[in-house]
Scaffold this motif. Sequence first.
Motif, mmCIF file in Angstrom:
data_model
loop_
_atom_site.group_PDB
_atom_site.id
_atom_site.type_symbol
_atom_site.label_atom_id
_atom_site.label_comp_id
_atom_site.label_asym_id
_atom_site.label_seq_id
_atom_site.Cartn_x
_atom_site.Cartn_y
_atom_site.Cartn_z
ATOM 1 N N ASN A 23 8.350 -2.604 -7.646
ATOM 2 C CA ASN A 23 8.538 -1.979 -6.340
ATOM 3 C C ASN A 23 8.382 -2.942 -5.171
ATOM 4 O O ASN A 23 8.428 -2.523 -4.030
ATOM 5 N N LEU A 24 8.190 -4.216 -5.439
ATOM 6 C CA LEU A 24 7.834 -5.149 -4.379
ATOM 7 C C LEU A 24 8.571 -6.469 -4.561
ATOM 8 O O LEU A 24 8.589 -7.027 -5.646
ATOM 9 N N LYS A 25 9.144 -6.949 -3.470
ATOM 10 C CA LYS A 25 9.804 -8.256 -3.481
ATOM 11 C C LYS A 25 8.953 -9.233 -2.674
ATOM 12 O O LYS A 25 8.148 -8.829 -1.845
ATOM 13 N N ALA A 26 9.138 -10.519 -2.907
ATOM 14 C CA ALA A 26 8.317 -11.553 -2.262
ATOM 15 C C ALA A 26 8.386 -11.489 -0.744
ATOM 16 O O ALA A 26 7.456 -11.886 -0.063
ATOM 17 N N ASN A 27 9.476 -10.988 -0.173
ATOM 18 C CA ASN A 27 9.598 -10.953 1.284
ATOM 19 C C ASN A 27 9.151 -9.615 1.873
ATOM 20 O O ASN A 27 9.442 -9.313 3.017
ATOM 21 N N ASP A 28 8.428 -8.808 1.101
ATOM 22 C CA ASP A 28 7.953 -7.505 1.564
ATOM 23 C C ASP A 28 6.566 -7.577 2.198
ATOM 24 O O ASP A 28 5.837 -6.594 2.191
ATOM 25 N N GLY A 29 6.185 -8.713 2.731
ATOM 26 C CA GLY A 29 4.883 -8.834 3.376
ATOM 27 C C GLY A 29 3.818 -9.358 2.437
ATOM 28 O O GLY A 29 4.125 -9.975 1.414
ATOM 29 N N PRO A 30 2.555 -9.093 2.777
ATOM 30 C CA PRO A 30 1.460 -9.627 1.958
ATOM 31 C C PRO A 30 1.460 -9.022 0.557
ATOM 32 O O PRO A 30 2.062 -7.974 0.323
ATOM 33 N N PRO A 31 0.765 -9.679 -0.370
ATOM 34 C CA PRO A 31 0.716 -9.144 -1.740
ATOM 35 C C PRO A 31 0.049 -7.775 -1.769
ATOM 36 O O PRO A 31 -0.703 -7.406 -0.871
ATOM 37 N N LYS A 32 0.345 -7.046 -2.819
ATOM 38 C CA LYS A 32 -0.235 -5.720 -3.051
ATOM 39 C C LYS A 32 -0.914 -5.745 -4.421
ATOM 40 O O LYS A 32 -0.646 -6.603 -5.251
ATOM 41 N N ILE A 33 -1.792 -4.786 -4.674
ATOM 42 C CA ILE A 33 -2.584 -4.774 -5.902
ATOM 43 C C ILE A 33 -2.138 -3.626 -6.803
ATOM 44 O O ILE A 33 -2.104 -2.467 -6.370
ATOM 45 N N GLU A 34 -1.823 -3.963 -8.051
ATOM 46 C CA GLU A 34 -1.467 -2.957 -9.039
ATOM 47 C C GLU A 34 -2.734 -2.371 -9.660
ATOM 48 O O GLU A 34 -3.835 -2.897 -9.497
ATOM 49 N N LEU A 35 -2.575 -1.275 -10.418
ATOM 50 C CA LEU A 35 -3.697 -0.525 -10.969
ATOM 51 C C LEU A 35 -4.710 -1.387 -11.711
ATOM 52 O O LEU A 35 -5.910 -1.348 -11.406
#
Length: 100
Positions: free
Chosen positions: A48-60
Amino acid sequence: MFDSFDDNADGIIDAGELEKALNHYGMAVGPSVIDVLIHKYGTYSTPNLKANDGPPKIELDRFVCACVVMQQMCQLYDRCGARQAGVSRDEFLLTVLRLP
């Protein structure tokens, strides 16, 4: 647990959602700690996330790891006497989190 903090139900936790989760569990921290946690446990490479989608996100799975580590570090801070030595909890957490 995860779903109750994933406000937009996208399957990943962002900085605001992480802050909400930590506050809920009694581990309120400043924005610099949240930033280090997001970069340490987050990723750019989810379906659901591409490198240009802002800061990193955390998966479960990494969210669970981050919460367990934070709980252990907060307990260690309370036991080790850092507060009495004049070290704030955020300073302590940042020092430990920035270790490789």
